[in-house]
Scaffold this active site. Structure first.
Site, PDB file in Angstrom:
ATOM      1  N   LYS A 127     -20.715   1.837   0.950  1.00 56.38           N
ATOM      2  CA  LYS A 127     -19.692   2.444   0.885  1.00 56.38           C
ATOM      3  C   LYS A 127     -19.336   2.770  -0.938  1.00 56.38           C
ATOM      4  CE  LYS A 127     -15.373   2.711   3.436  1.00 56.38           C
ATOM      5  NZ  LYS A 127     -15.016   2.490   4.048  1.00 56.38           N
ATOM      6  N   ASP A 167     -13.812   8.202   4.947  1.00 56.82           N
ATOM      7  CA  ASP A 167     -13.052   7.212   5.188  1.00 56.82           C
ATOM      8  C   ASP A 167     -11.041   7.319   3.899  1.00 56.82           C
ATOM      9  OD1 ASP A 167     -12.910   4.131   6.003  1.00 56.82           O
ATOM     10  OD2 ASP A 167     -11.401   4.133   3.833  1.00 56.82           O
TER      11      ASP A 167
HETATM   12  P1  NDP Z   1      -6.690   8.421   6.404  1.00 57.25           P
HETATM   13  O1  NDP Z   1      -7.084   8.956   5.330  1.00 57.25           O
HETATM   14  O2  NDP Z   1      -6.572   9.594   7.866  1.00 57.25           O
HETATM   15  O3  NDP Z   1      -5.254   8.044   7.390  1.00 57.25           O
HETATM   16  C1  NDP Z   1      -4.690   6.864   6.142  1.00 57.25           C
HETATM   17  C2  NDP Z   1      -3.655   6.721   6.849  1.00 57.25           C
HETATM   18  O4  NDP Z   1      -3.258   5.391   6.345  1.00 57.25           O
HETATM   19  C3  NDP Z   1      -2.367   7.139   6.007  1.00 57.25           C
HETATM   20  O5  NDP Z   1      -1.653   7.358   7.408  1.00 57.25           O
HETATM   21  C4  NDP Z   1      -1.478   6.914   5.052  1.00 57.25           C
HETATM   22  O6  NDP Z   1      -0.756   7.476   4.429  1.00 57.25           O
HETATM   23  C5  NDP Z   1      -2.223   5.494   5.033  1.00 57.25           C
HETATM   24  N1  NDP Z   1      -1.995   4.446   3.824  1.00 57.25           N
HETATM   25  C6  NDP Z   1      -3.091   5.335   3.030  1.00 57.25           C
HETATM   26  N2  NDP Z   1      -2.740   3.916   2.540  1.00 57.25           N
HETATM   27  C7  NDP Z   1      -1.975   3.797   2.441  1.00 57.25           C
HETATM   28  C8  NDP Z   1      -1.726   2.596   1.573  1.00 57.25           C
HETATM   29  N3  NDP Z   1      -2.196   1.585  -0.018  1.00 57.25           N
HETATM   30  N4  NDP Z   1      -0.056   1.863   1.864  1.00 57.25           N
HETATM   31  C9  NDP Z   1       0.155   2.820   3.546  1.00 57.25           C
HETATM   32  N5  NDP Z   1      -0.774   3.098   3.551  1.00 57.25           N
HETATM   33  C10 NDP Z   1      -1.217   3.647   4.008  1.00 57.25           C
HETATM   34  O7  NDP Z   1      -7.773   7.382   6.738  1.00 57.25           O
HETATM   35  P2  NDP Z   1      -8.327   7.073   7.822  1.00 57.25           P
HETATM   36  O8  NDP Z   1      -7.739   6.992   9.587  1.00 57.25           O
HETATM   37  O9  NDP Z   1      -9.701   7.215   8.346  1.00 57.25           O
HETATM   38  O10 NDP Z   1      -8.292   5.232   7.687  1.00 57.25           O
HETATM   39  C11 NDP Z   1      -7.226   4.292   8.120  1.00 57.25           C
HETATM   40  C12 NDP Z   1      -8.240   3.014   7.637  1.00 57.25           C
HETATM   41  O11 NDP Z   1      -9.475   2.515   8.567  1.00 57.25           O
HETATM   42  C13 NDP Z   1      -8.612   2.885   6.780  1.00 57.25           C
HETATM   43  O12 NDP Z   1      -8.276   1.472   6.439  1.00 57.25           O
HETATM   44  C14 NDP Z   1      -9.954   3.410   7.027  1.00 57.25           C
HETATM   45  O13 NDP Z   1     -11.306   2.192   5.656  1.00 57.25           O
HETATM   46  C15 NDP Z   1     -10.213   2.706   8.146  1.00 57.25           C
HETATM   47  N6  NDP Z   1     -11.358   3.109   9.035  1.00 57.25           N
HETATM   48  C16 NDP Z   1     -11.383   4.231   9.176  1.00 57.25           C
HETATM   49  C17 NDP Z   1     -12.469   5.131  10.152  1.00 57.25           C
HETATM   50  C18 NDP Z   1     -13.162   6.375   9.942  1.00 57.25           C
HETATM   51  O14 NDP Z   1     -14.684   7.034  10.566  1.00 57.25           O
HETATM   52  N7  NDP Z   1     -12.335   7.311   9.200  1.00 57.25           N
HETATM   53  C19 NDP Z   1     -13.690   3.979  10.656  1.00 57.25           C
HETATM   54  C20 NDP Z   1     -13.601   2.430  10.186  1.00 57.25           C
HETATM   55  C21 NDP Z   1     -11.893   2.189   9.678  1.00 57.25           C
HETATM   56  P3  NDP Z   1      -0.611   8.564   3.220  1.00 57.25           P
HETATM   57  O15 NDP Z   1       0.074   9.810   3.621  1.00 57.25           O
HETATM   58  O16 NDP Z   1       1.369   8.196   2.831  1.00 57.25           O
HETATM   59  O17 NDP Z   1      -1.840   7.647   2.044  1.00 57.25           O
HETATM   60  O1  2IT Z   2     -15.611   1.835   7.700  1.00 55.69           O
HETATM   61  C1  2IT Z   2     -15.920   2.585   8.275  1.00 55.69           C
HETATM   62  O2  2IT Z   2     -16.455   1.955   9.404  1.00 55.69           O
HETATM   63  C2  2IT Z   2     -15.580   4.018   8.279  1.00 55.69           C
HETATM   64  N1  2IT Z   2     -15.280   4.616   7.151  1.00 55.69           N
HETATM   65  C3  2IT Z   2     -16.811   4.715   9.008  1.00 55.69           C
HETATM   66  C4  2IT Z   2     -18.699   4.576   8.650  1.00 55.69           C
HETATM   67  C5  2IT Z   2     -19.435   6.132   8.739  1.00 55.69           C
HETATM   68  O3  2IT Z   2     -20.403   5.807   8.276  1.00 55.69           O
HETATM   69  O4  2IT Z   2     -19.127   6.587   9.854  1.00 55.69           O
END
Ligand code: NDP
Ligand code: 2IT
Length: 446
Positions: A127, A167
């Site tokens: 990461k 992420d």
């Molecule tokens: P995005 O940046 O697309 O969206 C993040 C969302 O979460 C936004 O709505 C944001 O709101 C909110 N958020 C972020 N930080 C905070 C905080 N401190 N408090 C409250 N709300 C918050 O990210 P993703 O959708 O990609 O990621 C969301 C989660 O999923 C994370 O935990 C990530 O690690 C996990 N994840 C993502 C994967 C991927 O493929 N993208 C894979 C597996 C897990 P705001 O706009 O206000 O910051």
């Molecule tokens: O938390 C996660 O699994 C991710 N942000 C996706 C990682 C990846 O390599 O696609």
């Protein structure tokens, strides 16, 4: 066994990394699950797998200097944590968010090791990211930052070494800029990042994969009780990549998502969020600083400032925003209101107390490292398409995603079935651990 008790081992982790509380939280959860498996296995003890598995292969920390549109020079910290490569090259996302620090990235990289193992693919765990805040930055500033970040990162990654992805705060746009700069420096067009645009080596369904996969996992969990997702009311937190596509799949399968949130508050749409409304959210949230409160104005629904959506009555809750966004009080409120399925799209969104509550209540609780494994799984499928140079159809990739989520679920059941309920936390941790530990032993003391 070197340690007399689980507590002694966990205390040693806290002593060694005293300021990394999220990392302790993630380690504690895994160690609770795997302790008996690890302590009762002669080989695991002989090769000291426990001490080795909580230490990353290496941590890279670097300076990222960049210039804003007014010619001011800024410096952020860049990180890449290469945690474990026993079963494949390091793989995991990059997070750009002001809260990023070593403890948070270590927890995320540690979780990734077990998650990637559960997919059944050959992916090690890593990461990275930066404390850079993309909110309010122009495209030019984002590009400058991404170039500066890659100016150092390029020497540590490679398609057979370490393959970053997105992420929080890192989506298609940022991956594009970083890929462009990697290509420029190395003069090589390779699959060094995933989440690429489909015109230049990206996989169909990768943007959707985490959210869709999460819902496929929920379907599998509900099947164990012969329940269907159709007609169920679902609270979702977040409104970014994972939340948007989780909602999309829920709608397709006839469930009713009723909430979305961001770091400012949440909206409640009791009639249900429709596909048309999701298209609006996708457009709205393509601007990083946009707020979900706009949704409430547009569709005339309630917006609650500064709160998360866990007070809303639901059958299923899908936390899809960030770590520790669901605490014990939230967990009690959810189960008190009849919620009996919680599956984590985010990484470690439930606090330790909340997790214990869900397990004590014997609800269907799917921890992030299992439930959100679909994203990295399709990253793995993107890598295989880059190697063969043969792109796969949408249907083919979606079919693979479903298959992989079913495999992750089967592994959780294999290691977590307690007779009267499935402990998915134990299932995911033990299932993920055994494959990595056995591979470490095969490769000796490296
Ligand atoms: P995005 O940046 O697309 O969206 C993040 C969302 O979460 C936004 O709505 C944001 O709101 C909110 N958020 C972020 N930080 C905070 C905080 N401190 N408090 C409250 N709300 C918050 O990210 P993703 O959708 O990609 O990621 C969301 C989660 O999923 C994370 O935990 C990530 O690690 C996990 N994840 C993502 C994967 C991927 O493929 N993208 C894979 C597996 C897990 P705001 O706009 O206000 O910051
Ligand atoms: O938390 C996660 O699994 C991710 N942000 C996706 C990682 C990846 O390599 O696609």
């Amino acid at each position: 066994m070197k340690y007399k008790s689980k507590k002694e081992f966990l205390d040693s982790v806290v002593d060694n990394y005293s300021d990394q509380k999220e990392f302790h939280q993630a380690v504690e959860e895994v160690i609770h699950s795997i302790w008996n498996t690890a302590a009762n296995n002669e080989e695991y003890c002989k090769f000291n797998i426990l001490d080795r598995i909580v230490v990353p292969d290496r941590i890279i920390i670097f300076r990222v200097p960049w210039m804003d549109d007014k010619n001011n020079v800024h410096v952020n910290l860049g990180y890449r944590i290469q945690f474990n490569s026993a079963i494949g090259p390091y793989k995991g996302g990059l997070r750009f968010h002001p809260s990023v620090n070593l403890g948070i990235l270590k927890f995320l990289a540690f979780e990734q090791v077990f998650k990637n193992s559960l997919t059944g693919l050959n992916l090690g765990g890593g990461k990275g990211g930066s404390n850079f805040d993309p909110k309010g930055k122009s495209d030019k500033e984002i590009m400058s930052f991404c170039y500066a970040f890659m100016n150092e990162l390029y020497r540590h990654i490679g398609r057979r070494t370490d393959i970053p992805a997105g992420d929080i705060g890192v989506g298609a746009k940022e991956i594009g800029f970083m890929f462009g700069q990697y290509k420029k420096i190395r003069n090589a067009f390779t699959g060094v990042l995933t989440g690429k645009g489909t015109n230049w080596g990206g996989s169909l369904i990768r943007p959707e994969a985490t959210g869709y996969g999460l819902v496929y996992f929920v379907v599998e969990m509900m099947k164990t009780r012969k329940h269907s997702i159709k007609g169920k009311t679902v609270t979702v937190s977040g409104s970014g990549n994972v939340a948007q596509f989780a909602c999309e799949k829920l709608i397709e399968l006839g469930a009713k998502p009723v909430t979305l949130s961001d770091s400012s508050g949440f909206i409640h749409d009791p009639d249900g969020i429709t596909q048309e409304k999701i298209e609006y959210v996708k457009k709205l949230k393509s601007v990083r600083s946009a707020r979900i409160s706009e949704y409430a104005k547009k569709y005339n629904v309630k917006y609650t400032k500064g709160k998360r959506p866990w007070s809303i009555k639901c059958d299923i809750a899908l936390p899809c925003a960030t770590e520790n966004e669901l605490n014990l009080d939230d967990a009690k409120e959810l189960t008190g209101n009849g919620c009996y399925v919680v599956a984590e799209g985010a990484n470690m969104p439930s606090t330790t107390d909340a997790v214990h509550h869900f397990i004590n209540k014997k609800i269907l609780y799917g921890p992030g490292k299992a439930a959100n494994a679909g994203g990295v799984a399709i990253s793995g499928i993107e890598m295989s398409q880059n190697s063969t140079r043969i792109p796969l159809s949408r249907e083919k990739v979606d079919g693979l995603l479903k298959e992989i989520m079913q495999r992750v679920h089967r592994t959780c059941v294999k290691y977590g079935d307690k007779g009267d309920f499935i402990n998915y936390v134990d299932g995911a941790n033990i299932g993920g651990f055994v494959r990595v530990a056995d591979s470490m032993i095969d490769q000796g003391i490296v």
